[in-house]
Design a protein around this motif. Structure first.
Motif, PDB file in Angstrom:
ATOM      1  N   UNK A 236       0.837  -1.199   0.000  1.00  0.00           N
ATOM      2  CA  UNK A 236       0.000   0.000   0.000  1.00  0.00           C
ATOM      3  C   UNK A 236       0.869   1.245   0.000  1.00  0.00           C
ATOM      4  N   UNK A 237       1.980   1.210   0.740  1.00  0.00           N
ATOM      5  CA  UNK A 237       2.911   2.335   0.755  1.00  0.00           C
ATOM      6  C   UNK A 237       3.533   2.544  -0.627  1.00  0.00           C
ATOM      7  N   UNK A 238       3.793   1.413  -1.332  1.00  0.00           N
ATOM      8  CA  UNK A 238       4.379   1.497  -2.669  1.00  0.00           C
ATOM      9  C   UNK A 238       3.446   2.252  -3.614  1.00  0.00           C
ATOM     10  N   UNK A 239       2.124   2.179  -3.343  1.00  0.00           N
ATOM     11  CA  UNK A 239       1.143   2.801  -4.225  1.00  0.00           C
ATOM     12  C   UNK A 239       0.778   4.211  -3.797  1.00  0.00           C
ATOM     13  N   UNK A 240       1.426   4.704  -2.776  1.00  0.00           N
ATOM     14  CA  UNK A 240       1.137   6.046  -2.272  1.00  0.00           C
ATOM     15  C   UNK A 240       2.153   7.030  -2.832  1.00  0.00           C
ATOM     16  N   UNK A 241       1.685   8.086  -3.459  1.00  0.00           N
ATOM     17  CA  UNK A 241       2.572   9.075  -4.078  1.00  0.00           C
ATOM     18  C   UNK A 241       3.165  10.007  -3.021  1.00  0.00           C
ATOM     19  N   UNK A 242       4.291  10.612  -3.366  1.00  0.00           N
ATOM     20  CA  UNK A 242       4.900  11.635  -2.521  1.00  0.00           C
ATOM     21  C   UNK A 242       4.051  12.910  -2.588  1.00  0.00           C
ATOM     22  N   UNK A 243       4.167  13.793  -1.591  1.00  0.00           N
ATOM     23  CA  UNK A 243       3.384  15.039  -1.587  1.00  0.00           C
ATOM     24  C   UNK A 243       3.590  15.833  -2.886  1.00  0.00           C
ATOM     25  N   UNK A 244       2.482  16.305  -3.453  1.00  0.00           N
ATOM     26  CA  UNK A 244       2.539  17.094  -4.689  1.00  0.00           C
ATOM     27  C   UNK A 244       2.677  16.255  -5.942  1.00  0.00           C
ATOM     28  N   UNK A 245       2.682  14.913  -5.786  1.00  0.00           N
ATOM     29  CA  UNK A 245       2.879  14.014  -6.924  1.00  0.00           C
ATOM     30  C   UNK A 245       1.679  13.081  -7.062  1.00  0.00           C
ATOM     31  N   UNK A 246       1.513  12.527  -8.244  1.00  0.00           N
ATOM     32  CA  UNK A 246       0.522  11.481  -8.480  1.00  0.00           C
ATOM     33  C   UNK A 246       1.272  10.198  -8.838  1.00  0.00           C
ATOM     34  N   UNK A 247       0.743   9.074  -8.381  1.00  0.00           N
ATOM     35  CA  UNK A 247       1.337   7.765  -8.661  1.00  0.00           C
ATOM     36  C   UNK A 247       0.701   7.224  -9.940  1.00  0.00           C
ATOM     37  N   UNK A 248       1.523   6.807 -10.888  1.00  0.00           N
ATOM     38  CA  UNK A 248       1.020   6.295 -12.163  1.00  0.00           C
ATOM     39  C   UNK A 248       1.342   4.804 -12.272  1.00  0.00           C
ATOM     40  N   UNK A 249       0.339   4.038 -12.697  1.00  0.00           N
ATOM     41  CA  UNK A 249       0.513   2.608 -12.975  1.00  0.00           C
ATOM     42  C   UNK A 249       0.733   2.426 -14.475  1.00  0.00           C
ATOM     43  N   UNK A 250       1.658   1.536 -14.847  1.00  0.00           N
ATOM     44  CA  UNK A 250       1.836   1.153 -16.253  1.00  0.00           C
ATOM     45  C   UNK A 250       2.035  -0.360 -16.306  1.00  0.00           C
ATOM     46  N   UNK A 251       1.446  -1.022 -17.273  1.00  0.00           N
ATOM     47  CA  UNK A 251       1.425  -2.497 -17.327  1.00  0.00           C
ATOM     48  C   UNK A 251       2.675  -3.081 -17.987  1.00  0.00           C
ATOM     49  N   UNK A 252       3.835  -2.579 -17.624  1.00  0.00           N
ATOM     50  CA  UNK A 252       5.112  -3.144 -18.096  1.00  0.00           C
ATOM     51  C   UNK A 252       6.062  -3.199 -16.912  1.00  0.00           C
ATOM     52  N   UNK A 253       6.756  -4.327 -16.772  1.00  0.00           N
ATOM     53  CA  UNK A 253       7.661  -4.501 -15.633  1.00  0.00           C
ATOM     54  C   UNK A 253       8.917  -5.252 -16.017  1.00  0.00           C
ATOM     55  N   UNK A 254       9.612  -5.738 -14.991  1.00  0.00           N
ATOM     56  CA  UNK A 254      10.912  -6.384 -15.231  1.00  0.00           C
ATOM     57  C   UNK A 254      10.812  -7.605 -16.129  1.00  0.00           C
TER      58      UNK A 254
END
Length: 568
Positions: free
Chosen positions: A467-485
């Protein structure tokens, strides 16, 4: 045995000595005495790079009557490049033979200049079939005095559809001629040509019919189809001094792979039929001069490309025709040198692989795709080797050494070495950090008792860490993209993708979390909608991308898995 013992004339002996010829190669030992002596036709089966040009070139030159200016020998080649190469080699062999004129005749250059040269008089014509037919139809070329005809790379000419042209050309040549046909393989079409146009030909076989060159190792890597490009890059990175042709099936694949390699920092370029002749010439010159070291090519475009020092031939998938594989692999391991023919395949190509093994009489070695650790070690040792062998200009360097030494005096030897290596390899180290294994495993994943997959049985609620990984820093938005390692997608790829997708204003990217099947990253809140819109529908390595503003309570691992299955 020496060339002199084969009956080669003294002026030719002087010329080939300057060219570096020491003793005859097997094909030369067998063919030269026949062409100089018996009035017999010859079918010679030999791989590219076995010395066949001298095998027919020396006797052809020796049998020319320089007192006559009419064409007496005709050599047909499938491509402009091979035509020019043969003509250049013959000119070198005839260096001390006065009065001999050799003319290459091919499409893609001024026909008027070729006509002028023909009218002055030539004894040997080296030609591609199409242009020669044109000159015959114009009445410029007369072949009534031709006593020797050579078909070089006959199987290639037939593959390219020149059978009607060859038939038309030979109808203008006297029936009492000596004819030599060189071919790397012996398909039925070549046998039919021999039966139709040759009289009781002597067959000369160097090695075994249709086999690959003895000095070539045959290796394959098996990966998932989506990982083929990643495997190609790892192979290139694992061979720091690679000098290779990468064969692709289509023009589109060729250009796409070359573009990706160039974008990823490799010295690469494409060679295919959509390029103009001028573009082809420039590309091939850069390749011969080693300005580029990876030439991505279609089979047709690479025909006639004469390069002796290839370290590898790389098959980006196997060809349907076994003879095509034989031609590809024969481009390395030439003139007695060793070479490696690599094939990057997926599981559905195993049957094709076995067919090729049966035809060439050799087994392929299966290798694991080089691991990041192995690649980095190879690159580091290669750099150490270059440092060790570099030529030092003491006189010039000494002028600047005191100032540089003072600047770096606070560093220990170990610190200095670490910085030199980091300067060279930080990009490579970042790229391969946490990179996955991409070898194809010939096993299906086992399912748990009761018919339910372990993924479903072991599904857990989102953890505080996730859940922390999905939380953005202040003033930022968290973006998901369907490509990974698992897709070979890393931070550098993300930045490059954003720079390409969003023109103009630069996008500031914050924290990036790379997961196996997806990635999450921060952008400024004001840029979030623009980033999502730009990434939707774009592609990475053939995968269609999807992006959205990340939700803290969404199970993106499961979402990405569903998207991947749906795409298949």
């Amino acid at each position: 045995m020496t060339f002199e013992e084969l009956g080669v004339r003294s002026d030719l002996l002087s010329a080939i000595a300057e060219m570096g010829f020491e003793s005859p190669m097997p094909v030369q030992q067998k063919v030269i005495p026949i062409l100089l002596g018996e009035h017999r036709d010859v079918v010679a089966l030999a791989q590219t790079g076995t010395g066949k040009t001298a095998a027919f070139g020396l006797p052809v030159i020796q049998r020319i009557d320089t007192a006559s200016n009419s064409p007496q020998a005709l050599i047909l080649a499938p491509t402009r490049e091979l035509c020019l190469q043969i003509a250049a080699d013959l000119a070198d062999m005839a260096k001390y033979t006065p009065g001999l004129e050799i003319l290459p005749v091919y499409g893609g250059s001024s026909i008027e200049s070729q006509i002028r040269a023909l009218r002055k008089g030539v004894q040997i014509i080296v030609a591609t079939p199409g242009r020669l037919i044109d000159l015959i139809d114009r009445g410029v070329v007369k072949l009534g005095d031709v006593h020797t005809v050579v078909l070089d790379e006959a199987d290639e000419m037939l593959n390219m559809g020149f059978v009607d042209s060859i038939t038309a050309i030979l109808s203008h040549v006297p029936e009492q001629r000596k004819m030599l046909m060189f071919s790397a393989t012996m398909p039925r079409e070549v046998e039919r040509i021999a039966k139709k146009f040759m009289t009781d030909p002597t067959e000369v076989v160097i090695g075994t019919r249709n086999e690959g060159a003895e000095t070539v190792r045959h290796i394959y890597y098996m990966v998932n189809a989506k990982d083929k490009y990643l495997a190609l890059k790892r192979i290139a990175d694992d061979n720091p001094n690679i000098y290779a042709i990468v064969f692709c099936r289509t023009r589109r694949d060729t250009q796409e792979i070359a573009d990706k390699l160039i974008a990823d920092g490799y010295n690469a370029d494409a060679l295919h039929g959509d390029l103009s002749q001028q573009q082809r010439d420039i590309t091939m010159k850069k390749f011969r001069d080693r300005v580029i070291t990876l030439l991505v090519a279609t089979d047709i475009a690479a025909r006639g490309l004469d390069v002796d020092d290839l370290t590898h031939v790389i098959n980006y998938g196997l060809p349907d025709d076994t003879a095509v594989y034989t031609h590809r692999s024969g481009r390395c391991g030439r003139a007695g040198k060793t070479g490696i023919s690599l094939s990057i395949i997926h599981s559905r190509e195993k049957g094709k692989l076995r067919d090729i093994e049966r035809t060439i009489g050799k087994k392929f070695e299966r290798k694991e795709v080089p691991t990041p650790k192995h690649i980095i070690e190879k690159q580091l040792y290669n750099l150490a080797d270059r440092i060790e062998k570099v030529k030092v200009n003491d006189e010039e360097i000494d002028k600047y050494l005191p100032g540089v030494s003072k600047k770096l005096s606070w560093l220990t030897g170990e610190d200095l070495l670490k910085r030199i290596l980091s300067l060279e390899f930080n990009r490579l180290l970042d790229y391969y950090k946490d990179a996955p294994t991409i070898d194809f495993i010939d096993e299906k994943p086992r399912r748990e008792c009761g018919g339910k997959s372990s993924e479903k049985q072991n599904r857990k609620p989102v953890s505080p860490k996730d859940k922390d990984r999905r939380t953005a820093q202040p003033g930022m938005e968290r973006i998901y993209i369907n490509a990974g390692k698992n897709d070979g997608f890393y931070a550098g790829n993300l930045i490059e993708l954003l720079n390409h997708a969003i023109r103009g204003k630069r996008v500031d990217v914050g924290r990036i979390d790379l997961m196996p099947a997806y990635s999450l990253f921060d952008v400024r809140s004001a840029d979030a909608a623009k980033v999502v819109g730009a990434l939707k529908g774009s592609e990475f390595m053939g995968k269609r991308l999807y992006a959205e503003v990340a939700a803290e309570d969404k199970d993106y691992a499961r979402t990405s898995t569903r998207r991947t299955k749906g795409r298949r």
